[in-house]
Design an enzyme around this catalytic site. Structure first.
Site, PDB file in Angstrom:
ATOM      1  N   ASP B  28       0.838  -1.187   0.000  1.00 55.60           N
ATOM      2  CA  ASP B  28       0.000   0.000   0.000  1.00 55.60           C
ATOM      3  C   ASP B  28       0.889   1.259   0.000  1.00 55.60           C
ATOM      4  OD1 ASP B  28      -2.346   1.517   0.183  1.00 55.60           O
ATOM      5  OD2 ASP B  28      -2.074   1.722   2.346  1.00 55.60           O
ATOM      6  N   GLU B  80      28.991   1.611   3.237  1.00 54.58           N
ATOM      7  CA  GLU B  80      28.757   0.180   3.401  1.00 54.58           C
ATOM      8  C   GLU B  80      28.572  -0.471   2.040  1.00 54.58           C
ATOM      9  OE1 GLU B  80      24.757  -0.735   5.212  1.00 54.58           O
ATOM     10  OE2 GLU B  80      25.092   1.229   6.095  1.00 54.58           O
ATOM     11  N   CYS B 112      25.639   3.411   8.666  1.00 52.89           N
ATOM     12  CA  CYS B 112      25.400   4.733   8.065  1.00 52.89           C
ATOM     13  C   CYS B 112      26.233   5.844   8.694  1.00 52.89           C
ATOM     14  CB  CYS B 112      23.913   5.077   8.168  1.00 52.89           C
ATOM     15  SG  CYS B 112      22.851   3.911   7.325  1.00 52.89           S
ATOM     16  N   ARG B 199      11.129  -2.766  14.425  1.00 49.56           N
ATOM     17  CA  ARG B 199      10.890  -1.652  15.351  1.00 49.56           C
ATOM     18  C   ARG B 199      12.048  -1.447  16.332  1.00 49.56           C
ATOM     19  NH1 ARG B 199       6.108   0.721  15.287  1.00 49.56           N
ATOM     20  NH2 ARG B 199       4.472  -0.212  14.030  1.00 49.56           N
ATOM     21  N   THR B 201      14.923  -0.933  15.572  1.00 48.76           N
ATOM     22  CA  THR B 201      15.826   0.091  15.025  1.00 48.76           C
ATOM     23  C   THR B 201      15.469   1.495  15.524  1.00 48.76           C
ATOM     24  OG1 THR B 201      14.457   0.414  13.065  1.00 48.76           O
ATOM     25  CG2 THR B 201      16.211  -1.209  12.880  1.00 48.76           C
ATOM     26  N   HIS B 234      20.786  12.106  10.975  1.00 49.66           N
ATOM     27  CA  HIS B 234      20.701  10.971  10.058  1.00 49.66           C
ATOM     28  C   HIS B 234      19.235  10.767   9.686  1.00 49.66           C
ATOM     29  CE1 HIS B 234      21.322   7.345   7.950  1.00 49.66           C
ATOM     30  NE2 HIS B 234      20.647   6.611   8.808  1.00 49.66           N
ATOM     31  N   LYS B 239      10.362  10.472   9.023  1.00 50.12           N
ATOM     32  CA  LYS B 239       9.855  10.731  10.375  1.00 50.12           C
ATOM     33  C   LYS B 239      10.933  10.841  11.444  1.00 50.12           C
ATOM     34  CE  LYS B 239       5.064   9.501  10.728  1.00 50.12           C
ATOM     35  NZ  LYS B 239       4.035   8.599  11.217  1.00 50.12           N
ATOM     36  N   ASN B 266      17.294   7.285   1.641  1.00 51.73           N
ATOM     37  CA  ASN B 266      18.344   7.150   2.648  1.00 51.73           C
ATOM     38  C   ASN B 266      19.653   6.801   1.958  1.00 51.73           C
ATOM     39  OD1 ASN B 266      19.985   6.588   4.805  1.00 51.73           O
ATOM     40  ND2 ASN B 266      18.793   4.852   5.573  1.00 51.73           N
ATOM     41  N   SER B 296      24.055   2.142  12.487  1.00 46.70           N
ATOM     42  CA  SER B 296      23.609   0.967  13.238  1.00 46.70           C
ATOM     43  C   SER B 296      24.797   0.210  13.768  1.00 46.70           C
ATOM     44  CB  SER B 296      22.768   0.072  12.342  1.00 46.70           C
ATOM     45  OG  SER B 296      21.586   0.745  11.998  1.00 46.70           O
TER      46      SER B 296
END
Lengths: 131, 349
Positions: B28, B80, B112, B199, B201, B234, B239, B266, B296
């Protein structure tokens, strides 16, 4: 297929557009030569070519060598740089209908080819349209 | 005082829209667009990779700095997606810039955050007096598995910063790094695509480290959000950086110029560094900038910059970031995108 040694020998030209200028008559050679074909002088000074110019001729290649198949069809052009030197280069990131003689281009650093799945990666200049 | 003397960004011209990816996977699109605040992302051409984008961004940085490349004492590229598993990207970039042979090169990896690592080390070497100029580059042709949520955001771009103490356009007033061992996102050897903890992350990873580094540097400098004209964080989706900024007291007007992710995607190691280039493109002398990266694994590097008078002399010397983002775009269909990103299995020649 480019060997690592041949690729390495050409890197000043492919990476930095280094050309040779005859110290006697001023003619510019790209790639460099050992003897000037105009005045037969054997001494040259290093000069860097401009990275902008225009297309003076081009051809579309629809059936490419296998290592260019992801980019097919590819355009190969003769580019006249701003100082008058003509070079052959792939014209990348464009479609056939965007190409025309006289279109201004600039040279960008791109991957030119890969020596198979595990061989050396070869980098150098390609032309992109100035938009 | 030490700081940035030149900067440059490079963004490929190819784009793919969220709707085009969602169509293929029966997802969606409106919920991805609303949930992740993403519209489209950049895609590298088959002849572009971390090395080619780094060279272009690096050339723009040298052009703005107006220095002899032979005076660059170090080039560090954080990514990376280095094209080689064994052979440095930095040597190709240094050679193309004309900075060899008296130079130190290394390729960095920290998910990143690898780009800001290069910036941090170059600044440190300049401050220590070990080199005259050092270039830190963040660049990626980010990987996202087909159909995974990451595929909607993983994009391509590069940013290069030349550090020195002569002709500075933005002083580095403070730095702070904050990190812990947090397995929120990883890619194992020989794997084409990264895995992530969904989640997980968010709060224990991105927000803990981004906010941790930001709060520490604010405390160290005695500054608050009101003391800054601009901030960039970053940006793995639209959001996260807006929420991090809001928690710290920044308003949308301070964040918007460096908030590129809705239409860039990103760019992994390039993300907050490219955001910083977009800010420098419009910054005025005396303005203060906060930049906080996130990688990360996990950690953040925070920088406080103050823009100098010289910024006005260099902004127009190379292509600006938002011009590259907004103009000259070419939209791809999913099939062409899959070919460009090597996602189609072919017969080996």
């Amino acid at each position: 297929m480019l060997t690592p040694s041949k690729y390495w020998r050409e890197s000043p030209q492919r990476y930095r557009l280094e050309a040779a200028k005859c110290t006697k008559c001023g003619k510019v050679f790209f790639p460099p030569r050992l003897v000037c074909d105009s005045c037969k002088n054997g001494e040259f000074e290093k000069t860097t070519l401009p990275d902008e110019g225009k297309i003076v001729s081009y051809s579309m290649i629809h059936v490419t060598a296998s290592n260019f198949s992801d980019e097919a069809p590819i355009a190969l052009g003769i580019i006249e740089l701003d100082n008058g030197t003509k070079i052959t280069a792939q014209v990348t990131d464009c479609t056939e209908d965007e190409l025309a003689v006289g279109v201004p281009v600039k040279l960008e650093f791109r991957k030119v080819q890969e020596a198979g799945e595990s061989g050396v990666l070869c980098y150098g200049y390609k032309a992109v349209l100035k938009r | 005082m030490e700081g940035i003397v030149g900067y440059g960004a490079y963004i490929p011209r190819n784009r793919i829209k969220v709707e085009e990816i969602a169509k293929v996977w029966g997802a969606d699109a409106p919920s991805y667009k609303k949930g992740l605040m993403l519209e489209e992302k950049s895609v590298p051409s088959p002849d572009q990779d971390v090395i080619t984008m780094s060279v272009e961004a690096g050339r723009y940085a040298v052009k703005r700095a107006g220095v002899d490349p032979k005076e660059i004492g170090a080039i560090y590229i954080g990514s990376e997606s280095h094209p080689y598993a064994v052979k440095p990207s930095g040597t190709v970039v240094a050679e193309a810039l004309g900075a060899t042979p008296d130079i130190h090169c290394a390729d960095y990896e920290f998910a990143c955050k690898a780009g800001s690592e290069g910036m941090f080390v170059c600044f440190g070497l300049v401050r220590a007096g070990l080199i005259k100029y050092g270039m830190g580059i963040g660049a990626d042709t980010s990987q996202g598995a087909p159909g995974d949520a990451l595929e909607y955001s993983a994009s391509a771009g590069a940013a290069a910063f030349l550090f020195g103490n002569d002709g500075v356009i933005a002083t580095v007033d403070a730095t702070h790094s904050y990190m812990t061992d947090t397995p929120d996102f990883w890619r194992r050897e020989y794997q084409n695509y990264p895995r992530h903890g969904g989640r997980f992350t968010g709060e224990p990873a991105y927000f803990k480290h981004t906010l941790g580094a930001a709060r520490a540097i604010l405390e160290k400098t005695g500054l608050t959000a009101k003391d800054f004209r601009w901030a960039t964080f970053h940006q793995p989706n639209g959001k996260f950086p807006l929420r991090a900024g809001k928690i710290l007291g920044f308003d949308k007007e301070q964040l918007e110029q460096g908030w590129l992710v809705p239409r860039l995607g990103n760019t992994y190691s390039g993300a907050s560094p490219i955001g910083l280039t977009a800010i420098l493109d419009v910054a005025e002398p005396g303005e203060r900038i906060l930049m906080v990266s996130y990688g990360s694994g996990a950690g953040s590097d925070a920088f406080v910059f103050t823009v100098t008078e010289r910024i006005k002399e260099v902004q127009d010397l190379a292509p600006k970031t938002r011009d590259q983002l907004d103009n000259n775009k070419r939209y791809l269909e999913y099939g062409e995108y899959a070919k460009f990103r090597g996602k189609i299995r072919k017969i080996e020649e």
